[in-house]
Design an enzyme around this catalytic site. Structure first.
Site, mmCIF file in Angstrom:
data_model
loop_
_atom_site.group_PDB
_atom_site.id
_atom_site.type_symbol
_atom_site.label_atom_id
_atom_site.label_comp_id
_atom_site.label_asym_id
_atom_site.label_seq_id
_atom_site.Cartn_x
_atom_site.Cartn_y
_atom_site.Cartn_z
ATOM 1 N N HIS A 97 -2.382 35.542 -61.271
ATOM 2 C CA HIS A 97 -3.030 35.380 -59.966
ATOM 3 C C HIS A 97 -3.207 36.757 -59.338
ATOM 4 O O HIS A 97 -2.322 37.613 -59.434
ATOM 5 C CB HIS A 97 -2.188 34.494 -59.054
ATOM 6 C CG HIS A 97 -2.718 34.404 -57.651
ATOM 7 N ND1 HIS A 97 -3.908 33.789 -57.347
ATOM 8 C CD2 HIS A 97 -2.216 34.868 -56.466
ATOM 9 C CE1 HIS A 97 -4.127 33.856 -56.045
ATOM 10 N NE2 HIS A 97 -3.125 34.515 -55.496
ATOM 11 N N CYS A 211 -9.663 33.265 -58.094
ATOM 12 C CA CYS A 211 -8.977 34.330 -57.359
ATOM 13 C C CYS A 211 -9.396 35.723 -57.802
ATOM 14 O O CYS A 211 -9.643 36.609 -56.969
ATOM 15 C CB CYS A 211 -7.462 34.163 -57.470
ATOM 16 S SG CYS A 211 -6.804 34.338 -59.161
#
Length: 338
Positions: A97, A211
């Site tokens: 992430h 993301c």
């Protein structure tokens, strides 16, 4: 309920380990690849049916207005997905992430900005098949989250926290205006990148919108505003499907509406059925075999992208996670930074 949600998230990950070494439709008339990600005029309200296990952006705040003369450090932040719960488990698969951090020289305050799913990854990747509803029901919005503070331990333990550039307060304020536009018009999370083959020069049919793409767009905006980035290697995660040329099928109305294609509608619902939340381990493994039959043996995948359905004629190696370098950008204005 926890078991059901866990199984729903594990399905796409387990498929990666199982990957070996049609329905009719309409050819997309434009033949423009990759299909451009669709932006919208406004962000619709979410349906109460969509529920998150972990609250979206619980400590979020408005982006502050910085003094123009401020000097702000910009940090690259990266950690394994769900690191807060599972540590480095998904880091071993390079499922990462990404976020970006800022530190004001005038105030000493620091901030984190990221973009992620409102209702977790499983809901953004696969729909719900609700009783009494013909069409699959999607909970697939994503959004930006900005909050004060940088959790050093979270990013440093199994990931990355590194300075990449410095910017002025005026540049930060310009970026903040861009973030508002980007967040209000780019509203749907897209998990999959779809390519013709593993060759880096192969055709990209669809690009993901998640993301890391938000962070890449943010870096590019800062570069366009004059930021100069350090010369460091930056890698990002992509989950890739491999297929022949996609076949355009239609939208919810044309497929599932009163005048829709009942056969195609049934095929799409049948495809998504094994990805539902599971109530037992036995049910989970039964559905794994159904997914293998659809994707690997019959080379079928139904993709939902830009609120439209596509058929992907799947081919080897079918599915792959890659963690590859995307260089930091070069700007087009007078430079500022390191």
């Amino acid at each position: 309920m926890d078991t059901a949600r866990c199984c729903r998230l594990l399905l796409p990950l387990l498929l990666l380990l199982l990957a070996p070494r049609v329905s009719g439709g309409l050819r997309w008339p434009r033949r423009r690849w990759p299909v451009p990600y669709r932006r919208f005029d406004y962000r619709p309200k979410t349906d109460p049916y969509c529920q998150a296990r972990y609250t979206f952006c619980p400590t979020g705040s408005a982006i502050p207005v910085m003094k123009e003369e401020d000097v702000i450090e910009v940090y690259r932040l990266q950690a394994p997905v769900w690191e807060f719960k599972y540590g480095d488990l998904l880091g071993h698969l390079k499922i990462m992430h990404d976020a970006v951090g800022f530190k004001s020289s005038l105030t000493g305050k620091n901030y984190t900005m990221e973009w992620y799913e409102l209702f977790q990854l499983g809901n953004c990747t696969f729909p719900h098949l609700r009783p009494g509803m013909d069409a699959p029901f999607w909970c697939n919005q994503g959004a930006a989250c900005f909050y004060e503070g940088i959790d050093d331990a979270h990013w440093k333990a199994n990931g990355t926290l590194v300075l990449v550039t410095t910017i002025s307060g005026a540049m930060f304020n310009d970026m903040a205006q861009w973030v508002k536009y980007d967040n209000e018009t780019g509203i749907y999370y897209e998990t999959w990148t779809v390519r013709a083959s593993p060759d880096k020069k192969s055709t990209v049919w669809f690009d993901s919108y998640e993301c890391s793409k938000f962070i890449l767009r943010t870096y590019q905006k800062l570069a366009d505003l004059g930021a100069v980035f350090k010369k460091i290697q930056t890698n990002y995660t992509s989950i890739i499907l491999f297929s022949g040329e996609p076949i355009y099928l239609g939208n919810e109305t044309s497929i599932f509406g009163p005048q829709g294609n009942k056969t195609l509608a049934a095929a799409i619902r049948d495809f998504y059925s094994p990805f539902k939340p599971h109530q037992s381990v036995r049910e989970f493994f039964v559905d794994i075999f159904k997914i293998i039959d659809h994707v690997f043996l019959n080379h079928q995948f139904y993709l939902f992208y830009n609120l439209e359905y596509w058929f992907l004629p799947m081919k080897s190696p079918y599915l792959k996670i890659i963690y590859e370098e995307v260089p930091l950008p070069v700007g087009s204005k007078a430079s500022f930074g390191v």
